[in-house]
Structure formats: structure tokens, C-alpha cells
Design a protein around this motif. Structure first.
Motif, PDB file in Angstrom:
ATOM      1  N   GLY A 154       0.770  -1.232   0.000  1.00 36.33           N
ATOM      2  CA  GLY A 154       0.000   0.000   0.000  1.00 36.33           C
ATOM      3  C   GLY A 154       0.801   1.283   0.000  1.00 36.33           C
ATOM      4  N   TYR A 155       2.094   1.206  -0.310  1.00 35.09           N
ATOM      5  CA  TYR A 155       2.896   2.428  -0.302  1.00 35.09           C
ATOM      6  C   TYR A 155       2.538   3.350  -1.465  1.00 35.09           C
ATOM      7  CZ  TYR A 155       5.594  -0.415   2.965  1.00 35.09           C
ATOM      8  OH  TYR A 155       5.968  -1.217   4.007  1.00 35.09           O
ATOM      9  N   PHE A 156       2.213   2.763  -2.613  1.00 32.72           N
ATOM     10  CA  PHE A 156       1.714   3.583  -3.722  1.00 32.72           C
ATOM     11  C   PHE A 156       0.366   4.195  -3.344  1.00 32.72           C
ATOM     12  CE2 PHE A 156       4.373   0.809  -6.655  1.00 32.72           C
ATOM     13  CZ  PHE A 156       5.262   1.820  -6.986  1.00 32.72           C
ATOM     14  N   ALA A 157      -0.491   3.379  -2.750  1.00 36.79           N
ATOM     15  CA  ALA A 157      -1.827   3.864  -2.370  1.00 36.79           C
ATOM     16  C   ALA A 157      -1.734   5.017  -1.375  1.00 36.79           C
ATOM     17  CB  ALA A 157      -2.647   2.719  -1.780  1.00 36.79           C
ATOM     18  N   GLU A 158      -0.781   4.935  -0.450  1.00 37.06           N
ATOM     19  CA  GLU A 158      -0.612   6.017   0.519  1.00 37.06           C
ATOM     20  C   GLU A 158      -0.208   7.322  -0.148  1.00 37.06           C
ATOM     21  OE1 GLU A 158       1.882   5.020   3.823  1.00 37.06           O
ATOM     22  OE2 GLU A 158       0.914   3.062   4.110  1.00 37.06           O
ATOM     23  N   GLU A 159       0.396   7.200  -1.323  1.00 41.08           N
ATOM     24  CA  GLU A 159       0.771   8.388  -2.092  1.00 41.08           C
ATOM     25  C   GLU A 159      -0.318   8.789  -3.078  1.00 41.08           C
ATOM     26  OE1 GLU A 159       3.343  10.254  -1.504  1.00 41.08           O
ATOM     27  OE2 GLU A 159       4.024   8.916   0.101  1.00 41.08           O
ATOM     28  N   GLY A 160      -1.478   8.141  -2.973  1.00 37.90           N
ATOM     29  CA  GLY A 160      -2.587   8.485  -3.851  1.00 37.90           C
ATOM     30  C   GLY A 160      -2.423   7.970  -5.266  1.00 37.90           C
ATOM     31  N   LEU A 161      -1.692   6.862  -5.431  1.00 37.28           N
ATOM     32  CA  LEU A 161      -1.424   6.308  -6.755  1.00 37.28           C
ATOM     33  C   LEU A 161      -2.014   4.905  -6.888  1.00 37.28           C
ATOM     34  CD1 LEU A 161       2.344   7.322  -7.120  1.00 37.28           C
ATOM     35  CD2 LEU A 161       0.348   8.539  -8.013  1.00 37.28           C
ATOM     36  N   ASP A 162      -2.691   4.684  -7.988  1.00 35.18           N
ATOM     37  CA  ASP A 162      -3.203   3.362  -8.352  1.00 35.18           C
ATOM     38  C   ASP A 162      -2.327   2.862  -9.489  1.00 35.18           C
ATOM     39  OD1 ASP A 162      -4.569   1.095  -9.046  1.00 35.18           O
ATOM     40  OD2 ASP A 162      -6.410   2.103  -9.680  1.00 35.18           O
ATOM     41  N   VAL A 163      -1.383   1.972  -9.163  1.00 33.71           N
ATOM     42  CA  VAL A 163      -0.308   1.605 -10.086  1.00 33.71           C
ATOM     43  C   VAL A 163      -0.573   0.275 -10.779  1.00 33.71           C
ATOM     44  CG1 VAL A 163       2.150   1.048 -10.270  1.00 33.71           C
ATOM     45  CG2 VAL A 163       1.406   2.928  -8.803  1.00 33.71           C
ATOM     46  N   GLU A 164      -0.452   0.292 -12.104  1.00 36.73           N
ATOM     47  CA  GLU A 164      -0.478  -0.934 -12.905  1.00 36.73           C
ATOM     48  C   GLU A 164       0.953  -1.260 -13.319  1.00 36.73           C
ATOM     49  OE1 GLU A 164      -1.877  -2.624 -17.305  1.00 36.73           O
ATOM     50  OE2 GLU A 164      -2.153  -0.510 -16.792  1.00 36.73           O
ATOM     51  N   LEU A 165       1.419  -2.449 -12.952  1.00 34.85           N
ATOM     52  CA  LEU A 165       2.734  -2.922 -13.381  1.00 34.85           C
ATOM     53  C   LEU A 165       2.526  -3.740 -14.657  1.00 34.85           C
ATOM     54  CD1 LEU A 165       4.215  -4.017  -9.926  1.00 34.85           C
ATOM     55  CD2 LEU A 165       4.467  -1.820 -11.102  1.00 34.85           C
ATOM     56  N   ARG A 166       3.058  -3.240 -15.755  1.00 33.57           N
ATOM     57  CA  ARG A 166       2.741  -3.823 -17.064  1.00 33.57           C
ATOM     58  C   ARG A 166       3.966  -4.507 -17.686  1.00 33.57           C
ATOM     59  NH1 ARG A 166       2.513  -2.723 -22.449  1.00 33.57           N
ATOM     60  NH2 ARG A 166       3.618  -0.733 -22.334  1.00 33.57           N
ATOM     61  N   VAL A 167       3.782  -5.752 -18.113  1.00 31.28           N
ATOM     62  CA  VAL A 167       4.831  -6.475 -18.841  1.00 31.28           C
ATOM     63  C   VAL A 167       4.760  -6.060 -20.304  1.00 31.28           C
ATOM     64  CG1 VAL A 167       5.660  -8.738 -19.580  1.00 31.28           C
ATOM     65  CG2 VAL A 167       4.761  -8.433 -17.254  1.00 31.28           C
ATOM     66  N   PRO A 168       5.867  -5.631 -20.889  1.00 29.52           N
ATOM     67  CA  PRO A 168       5.823  -5.156 -22.277  1.00 29.52           C
ATOM     68  C   PRO A 168       5.695  -6.311 -23.259  1.00 29.52           C
ATOM     69  CG  PRO A 168       8.084  -5.205 -21.528  1.00 29.52           C
ATOM     70  CD  PRO A 168       7.228  -5.571 -20.331  1.00 29.52           C
ATOM     71  N   SER A 169       4.965  -6.081 -24.334  1.00 32.94           N
ATOM     72  CA  SER A 169       4.906  -7.090 -25.396  1.00 32.94           C
ATOM     73  C   SER A 169       6.208  -7.103 -26.173  1.00 32.94           C
ATOM     74  CB  SER A 169       3.729  -6.800 -26.334  1.00 32.94           C
ATOM     75  OG  SER A 169       3.817  -5.480 -26.858  1.00 32.94           O
ATOM     76  N   ASP A 170       6.894  -5.960 -26.190  1.00 33.87           N
ATOM     77  CA  ASP A 170       8.187  -5.836 -26.870  1.00 33.87           C
ATOM     78  C   ASP A 170       9.065  -4.895 -26.039  1.00 33.87           C
ATOM     79  OD1 ASP A 170      10.375  -5.423 -28.460  1.00 33.87           O
ATOM     80  OD2 ASP A 170       9.260  -4.701 -30.212  1.00 33.87           O
TER      81      ASP A 170
END
Length: 336
Positions: free
Chosen positions: A60-76
């Protein structure tokens, strides 16, 4: 109760209500507002280098900073800088050499924090071969994935160890990403890869290796992984960048303090993670997450300048690049 007392009591109640309203409003934090959605494109599939990101997200450290983070694996993976530059991704995990090349081509990306403070690239040989230094490979085959960056790295390492002809004195073989099978199958006598990854894969299969690290053999020290964003976001949304760096710093400092707990947390959200590899990998990586001055994310100007010059001297750059504009310590400093 007389009229004056009623009026006085009413005034007191009104003041209390106003004070409570004021204090409630004043204590609002980013977490009480609608979180800002951001995407972070990774270098590749989840592995131990991402441990701190997962700690920051799952705890929840991102959430505490008001961020909803998506960790995305690149297709390339080769498109990471482009998607960040265009704003499709807010942040990305890239490499110092790629960032310098990108800026030479006009890609407006900037490193806001260094993740891995030293190169992971290295030459590896089987211990059973007896080849323990670059000059032992004269007349031998060295397998690599085929990236242009590999050529000057190996050439520099060979010449640094006294091989006058550099690459001309070995057989440089492109084997793609199958460097481990190529070495085990004796298609090649050495490989170029990550000493925190391929060495573990080889030892897991019963093939201990000798490791020749790039920065210990003539290649200027550089940042293997850096967090990047684009110039527009730094100019227009510095608060988002600051909050991101603050949460990332917190996540990686915690992961460095207890790497095994961090990798176990990763396993919970990434069941495909191979703990027999990543548990060892995270222990090797954790010391590389802190700069010499003890500050997570810190970047030295001299290292950017020296490495950009080495890239130009070795034909990777056709023109000068102002490496000072390729990075900033602003957000790392403010997160301390």
C-alpha cells in the motif's frame, strides 16, 4: 435556562462544528481522494529486480501516495522508451545505455532514479573449462543474444585484458536468448549474460561458472536499470513523479532489508515465479539497489558523462549527447 445562556450554548456548538469541519478538511490526504492511475512498464516478465515495486504495491505504499499503479509487462521490451515518451506509460524500467541512445534520437525521456547501481552484464564460462579471464577466450567462441551493445562491451573487455585485436581474436556467435543451452551444449565456450540470472540458471543445472563482470574489465561503470518518465510529465506533473519515487524508494529499501520476504510477497501475486532462481537472484541484486552514498536511486553525473563518451568512442553514438539532461536527482533528493 435563560435566553442568554441558550444563545451562548448555541454559539459554542457552532464554533465546535466549524472547528471539526476545518480539521477534517485540513487532514485530507491523497489517500482520501480518488487515486491517480498510472502505469509502469517493466523491462520484461516479473523477476527479482521487480521485488521493491511489488512491495510498494502490495503493502500500500503507492496507495498512501494516492497512486493506483499498474505494473505492465511489455509485449516488446524494445518499445519501452517510446511508450513512456508518448505518455502511453507514465513510467518505465529501462537501461542507461538505451536511455542515452534514445536521447540521441530525440526521445524525450529522463531517468528519475537508478535502480541497479552497477552493470549485471558479464562474460561467463564453465568452471570446468578453466577459462577465467577474457584473454583466455582468444580463438574461442563466445555466444550472445545479438544486441549491438554487446559488441563494444566484449571488445573493451578483451582489449583491457591485453588482447590487442579484441573481437577479431575470438569468434563472436549470435545464439539469441538461448545462451544457457548453448554453453551447456558446448556450442560456445563462453556467453554474455547477467551474472545475477544466467549464472544461477547454470549452477541450478549443475554447471558452476566463472564470472567476468564488465565494469571490472575495462567497461565504464553504469546503471543497469533506471526508472524513466518523459520530460512533459516532469514539467507538468512533478507531484506525481515525486510521489512515485517516494513510494518506490520505500518499497526497495524494505526489499533490500529483507530480500526473501520481498520475493515471497512477489510469489503470492506471481505464482509462475521460480523461487529456486529468484530467491538467489534477489540476494545478489539487493546490494546493488543502494548507491555508494547510501541513498536509493542516486545517480552520479560523472558516470553519465563517462559512459556517454565511451558509447561515442565505440561507435554506438554518431553525435554528442548532453548526458546531464538524461537524468535528475531532484525527486530522489526530495524523497529523502
Amino acid at each position: 435556562m435563560n435566553k442568554q445562556l441558550l444563545i451562548g450554548a448555541g454559539a459554542i456548538i457552532l464554533l465546535v462544528l466549524v472547528a471539526v469541519s476545518f480539521l477534517t478538511k485540513d487532514s485530507e490526504t491523497p489517500t482520501t481522494k480518488e487515486p491517480t492511475k498510472i502505469s509502469v512498464v517493466l523491462d520484461w516478465f516479473p523477476w527479482s529486480a521487480h521485488a521493491g515495486l511489488h512491495v510498494a504495491k502490495e503493502k500500500g505504499y503507492f496507495a498512501e501516495e494516492g497512486l493506483d499503479v499498474e505494473l505492465r509487462v511489455p509485449s516488446d521490451p524494445s518499445t519501452i522508451l517510446q511508450t513512456v515518451a508518448s505518455g502511453r506509460d507514465d513510467f518505465g524500467l529501462s537501461y542507461q545505455p538505451d536511455l542515452i541512445l534514445g536521447r540521441a534520437q530525440g526521445v524525450p525521456v529522463v531517468s528519475v532514479a537508478a535502480l541497479v547501481q552497477h552493470p549485471m552484464t558479464s562474460i561467463m564460462t564453465l568452471q570446468s573449462s578453466g577459462f577465467s579471464r577474457p584473454r583466455d577466450l582468444v580463438g574461442r567462441k563466445l555466444g550472445h543474444a545479438g544486441f549491438p551493445f554487446n559488441t563494444p562491451v566484449v571488445d573493451t573487455m578483451l582489449k583491457h585484458d591485453g588482447v590487442a585485436g579484441g573481437l577479431d581474436d575470438i569468434e563472436f556467435v549470435t545464439v539469441g536468448f538461448d545462451v544457457v543451452p548453448a554453453l551447456i551444449g558446448k556450442q560456445v565456450d563462453a556467453i554474455l549474460g547477467y551474472w545475477v540470472l544466467e549464472s544461477i540458471l547454470l549452477e541450478k543445472q549443475g554447471f558452476p561458472v566463472n564470472i567476468m563482470r564488465a565494469e571490472q574489465n575495462g567497461v565504464p561503470d553504469y546503471y543497469e536499470f533506471v526508472f524513466v518518465t518523459n520530460e512533459e510529465k516532469i514539467a507538468n506533473d512533478p507531484d506525481i513523479v515525486q510521489r512515485f519515487v517516494k513510494a518506490v524508494k520505500r518499497g526497495y529499501e524494505e526489499a533490500a532489508a529483507d530480500p526473501q520476504a520481498a520475493i515471497q510477497l512477489m510469489k503470492q501475486v506471481n505464482p509462475e515465479l521460480d523461487l529456486s532462481v529468484e530467491s538467489k537472484g534477489v540476494d545478489l541484486l539487493a546490494p546493488l539497489w543502494k548507491a555508494d552514498n547510501g541513498v536509493f536511486g542516486w545517480q552520479e553525473e560523472s558516470r553519465w558523462l563517462e559512459f556517454a563518451q565511451w558509447m561515442k568512442d565505440n561507435g554506438l553514438l554518431s553525435q554528442d549527447v548532453d548526458a546531464r539532461k538524461a537524468f535528475t536527482n531532484r525527486f530522489v533528493e526530495n524523497a529523502r
